[in-house]
Design a protein around this motif. Sequence first.
Motif, PDB file in Angstrom:
ATOM      1  N   PHE A 140       0.867  -1.125   0.003  1.00 15.50           N
ATOM      2  CA  PHE A 140      -0.179   0.115   0.524  1.00 15.50           C
ATOM      3  C   PHE A 140       1.221   1.107  -0.484  1.00 15.50           C
ATOM      4  O   PHE A 140       1.587   1.635   1.091  1.00 15.50           O
ATOM      5  N   ALA A 141       1.063   1.807  -0.611  1.00 17.14           N
ATOM      6  CA  ALA A 141       1.259   2.739  -1.254  1.00 17.14           C
ATOM      7  C   ALA A 141       1.035   4.498  -1.186  1.00 17.14           C
ATOM      8  O   ALA A 141      -0.357   4.688  -2.380  1.00 17.14           O
ATOM      9  N   LEU A 142       1.937   5.533  -1.010  1.00 17.61           N
ATOM     10  CA  LEU A 142       1.326   6.710  -1.298  1.00 17.61           C
ATOM     11  C   LEU A 142       2.476   7.623  -1.000  1.00 17.61           C
ATOM     12  O   LEU A 142       3.588   7.146  -0.243  1.00 17.61           O
ATOM     13  N   THR A 143       2.378   8.869  -1.282  1.00 17.29           N
ATOM     14  CA  THR A 143       3.834   9.529  -1.141  1.00 17.29           C
ATOM     15  C   THR A 143       2.785  10.822  -1.128  1.00 17.29           C
ATOM     16  O   THR A 143       1.518  11.397  -1.103  1.00 17.29           O
ATOM     17  N   VAL A 144       3.888  12.262  -0.125  1.00 22.41           N
ATOM     18  CA  VAL A 144       3.630  13.273  -0.017  1.00 22.41           C
ATOM     19  C   VAL A 144       4.645  14.340  -0.586  1.00 22.41           C
ATOM     20  O   VAL A 144       5.544  14.021  -0.435  1.00 22.41           O
ATOM     21  N   PRO A 145       3.601  15.462  -1.134  1.00 19.28           N
ATOM     22  CA  PRO A 145       4.511  16.774  -1.980  1.00 19.28           C
ATOM     23  C   PRO A 145       5.196  17.340  -1.081  1.00 19.28           C
ATOM     24  O   PRO A 145       4.808  17.753   0.478  1.00 19.28           O
ATOM     25  N   HIS A 146       6.327  17.732  -1.411  1.00 21.12           N
ATOM     26  CA  HIS A 146       7.349  18.420  -0.471  1.00 21.12           C
ATOM     27  C   HIS A 146       7.513  19.673  -1.383  1.00 21.12           C
ATOM     28  O   HIS A 146       7.700  19.717  -2.302  1.00 21.12           O
ATOM     29  N   PHE A 147       7.357  21.163  -0.724  1.00 23.22           N
ATOM     30  CA  PHE A 147       7.768  22.226  -1.239  1.00 23.22           C
ATOM     31  C   PHE A 147       8.840  22.805  -0.788  1.00 23.22           C
ATOM     32  O   PHE A 147       8.873  22.963   0.247  1.00 23.22           O
ATOM     33  N   PRO A 148       9.729  23.632  -2.198  1.00 20.13           N
ATOM     34  CA  PRO A 148       9.540  24.107  -2.760  1.00 20.13           C
ATOM     35  C   PRO A 148      10.284  22.585  -4.244  1.00 20.13           C
ATOM     36  O   PRO A 148      10.084  21.628  -3.157  1.00 20.13           O
ATOM     37  N   HIS A 149       9.217  22.099  -4.778  1.00 12.82           N
ATOM     38  CA  HIS A 149       9.791  20.817  -6.071  1.00 12.82           C
ATOM     39  C   HIS A 149      11.000  20.717  -6.157  1.00 12.82           C
ATOM     40  O   HIS A 149      11.387  21.935  -6.598  1.00 12.82           O
ATOM     41  N   GLU A 168      14.193  18.917  -8.195  1.00 14.32           N
ATOM     42  CA  GLU A 168      13.692  17.553  -9.446  1.00 14.32           C
ATOM     43  C   GLU A 168      14.151  16.140  -8.645  1.00 14.32           C
ATOM     44  O   GLU A 168      15.994  16.961  -7.870  1.00 14.32           O
ATOM     45  N   GLY A 169      14.456  15.206  -9.008  1.00 11.93           N
ATOM     46  CA  GLY A 169      14.411  13.937  -8.328  1.00 11.93           C
ATOM     47  C   GLY A 169      14.931  13.821  -6.727  1.00 11.93           C
ATOM     48  O   GLY A 169      14.894  12.534  -6.576  1.00 11.93           O
ATOM     49  N   LYS A 170      13.590  14.875  -6.046  1.00 13.14           N
ATOM     50  CA  LYS A 170      13.476  14.118  -5.176  1.00 13.14           C
ATOM     51  C   LYS A 170      11.824  14.586  -4.709  1.00 13.14           C
ATOM     52  O   LYS A 170      11.423  14.685  -3.753  1.00 13.14           O
ATOM     53  N   ASP A 171      11.274  14.610  -5.713  1.00 17.87           N
ATOM     54  CA  ASP A 171       9.375  14.712  -6.201  1.00 17.87           C
ATOM     55  C   ASP A 171       8.895  13.493  -5.908  1.00 17.87           C
ATOM     56  O   ASP A 171       9.758  12.121  -5.722  1.00 17.87           O
ATOM     57  N   GLU A 172       7.217  13.834  -5.691  1.00 17.98           N
ATOM     58  CA  GLU A 172       6.966  12.931  -5.732  1.00 17.98           C
ATOM     59  C   GLU A 172       7.176  11.681  -6.499  1.00 17.98           C
ATOM     60  O   GLU A 172       6.766   9.907  -6.765  1.00 17.98           O
ATOM     61  N   ILE A 173       7.437  11.890  -8.259  1.00 19.10           N
ATOM     62  CA  ILE A 173       7.849  11.018  -8.784  1.00 19.10           C
ATOM     63  C   ILE A 173       8.797   9.955  -9.372  1.00 19.10           C
ATOM     64  O   ILE A 173       8.639   8.814  -9.323  1.00 19.10           O
ATOM     65  N   THR A 174       9.598  10.428  -8.345  1.00 22.36           N
ATOM     66  CA  THR A 174      11.033   9.743  -7.665  1.00 22.36           C
ATOM     67  C   THR A 174      10.266   8.645  -7.437  1.00 22.36           C
ATOM     68  O   THR A 174      11.185   7.863  -7.266  1.00 22.36           O
ATOM     69  N   GLN A 175       9.765   9.704  -5.789  1.00 20.14           N
ATOM     70  CA  GLN A 175       9.628   8.041  -5.383  1.00 20.14           C
ATOM     71  C   GLN A 175       8.473   7.153  -5.104  1.00 20.14           C
ATOM     72  O   GLN A 175       8.874   6.183  -5.243  1.00 20.14           O
ATOM     73  N   ILE A 194       1.549  20.796  -8.806  1.00 21.21           N
ATOM     74  CA  ILE A 194       2.252  19.718  -8.452  1.00 21.21           C
ATOM     75  C   ILE A 194       1.883  18.255  -7.851  1.00 21.21           C
ATOM     76  O   ILE A 194       1.918  16.673  -8.270  1.00 21.21           O
ATOM     77  N   GLN A 195       1.093  18.916  -6.781  1.00 21.51           N
ATOM     78  CA  GLN A 195       0.509  18.076  -5.664  1.00 21.51           C
ATOM     79  C   GLN A 195      -0.047  16.473  -6.616  1.00 21.51           C
ATOM     80  O   GLN A 195       0.240  15.438  -6.238  1.00 21.51           O
ATOM     81  N   ASN A 196      -0.940  17.021  -7.612  1.00 26.02           N
ATOM     82  CA  ASN A 196      -1.915  16.481  -8.076  1.00 26.02           C
ATOM     83  C   ASN A 196      -1.123  15.641  -9.507  1.00 26.02           C
ATOM     84  O   ASN A 196      -1.305  14.317  -9.096  1.00 26.02           O
ATOM     85  N   ASP A 197      -0.508  16.610  -9.845  1.00 26.39           N
ATOM     86  CA  ASP A 197       0.067  15.982 -11.576  1.00 26.39           C
ATOM     87  C   ASP A 197       0.870  15.252 -11.661  1.00 26.39           C
ATOM     88  O   ASP A 197       1.483  13.699 -11.578  1.00 26.39           O
TER      89      ASP A 197
END
Length: 303
Positions: free
Chosen positions: A76-85, A87-94, A130-133
């Motif tokens: 069961f997986a989820l990620t939490v957005p972090h600001f400022p964005h 690159e390489g440490k964002d939800e996409i990478t995680q 980006i928290q959605n996208d």
Amino acid sequence: MTSARIVSVFGATGLQGSAVVDALLKEGTFTPRTITRDSHSEASQKLKARGVQVVQADSLDKASLVSALNGSEAVFALTVPHFPHEEGKDEITQGRNMIDAAKEVGVKFFIWTSLPSIKRVSGGKYQTCIQNDHKEIVAEYLKTSGLPHAVLLLPAFLENYWKFGSLKKTDTGYNVAVPQYPATSLQTFVWIERDLPAATLALLKNYTDTSKEINGKEYPLVTGRMTYAELAAKTAKVLGVEVTYTTAPPTGFTPIDDMWAFLAEHNGYFTTPIPNPDLVALGMKFGTVDEFLEVEVKARYGQ
């Protein structure tokens, strides 16, 4: 001796993951294993005291995830957005690391909680959310990974009454305030602590049945659909005091303000029937907004 059916849970110290861990412990079919960046934290120690496996790993470090997820039947997986964005440490990478690690160790089923891309749905009108996208980008990656999976799409959390303080005390009762949301715009809501674990268990118990066609499917998880003014009126009835609704001003933080503007414009995220018939067909029993108010809100805010 039958080996444990391990479900590794990300975010177990937050609202979503903790609700899933509680449900897995109570139901008993599966053994929860929590994945955390700090296995020595107070929250982790409390989980250990309840008999929960706690394994340390970092979602930015795929090798640590491979080790942590080894032996898991499901995730069961989820990620939490972090600001400022960054690159390489964002939800996409995680998210991609979680998927790649799960696939590498032979996980049989992967549940991802996600959101629709506001940029896509709005036709490019709103481009800062980006928290959605990013969550949708991960969901698309999951689809192409070949890993058996399902995606749970989550609307506004009813628990935001206290998690984000949207229900505040006034001299005469309470007020619900949401940025940029007109009283006439609909919103879709989910009771996270009730319906998210119920949906998760329904998926886990049915994913091996190929006749159910679960693999690759998206499930909007909606407990109720109404305006915030209607939610305030229901809350007033349960609490027996005046509960008003106010459209709050913008927060000044563009990704959040654009999200609220989009939701108000589109009357929430989803138009799926309530309750979702696809989840009901898997044996899930939904809660209701009225039950949420009686069980959760009355206990916290009742006089």
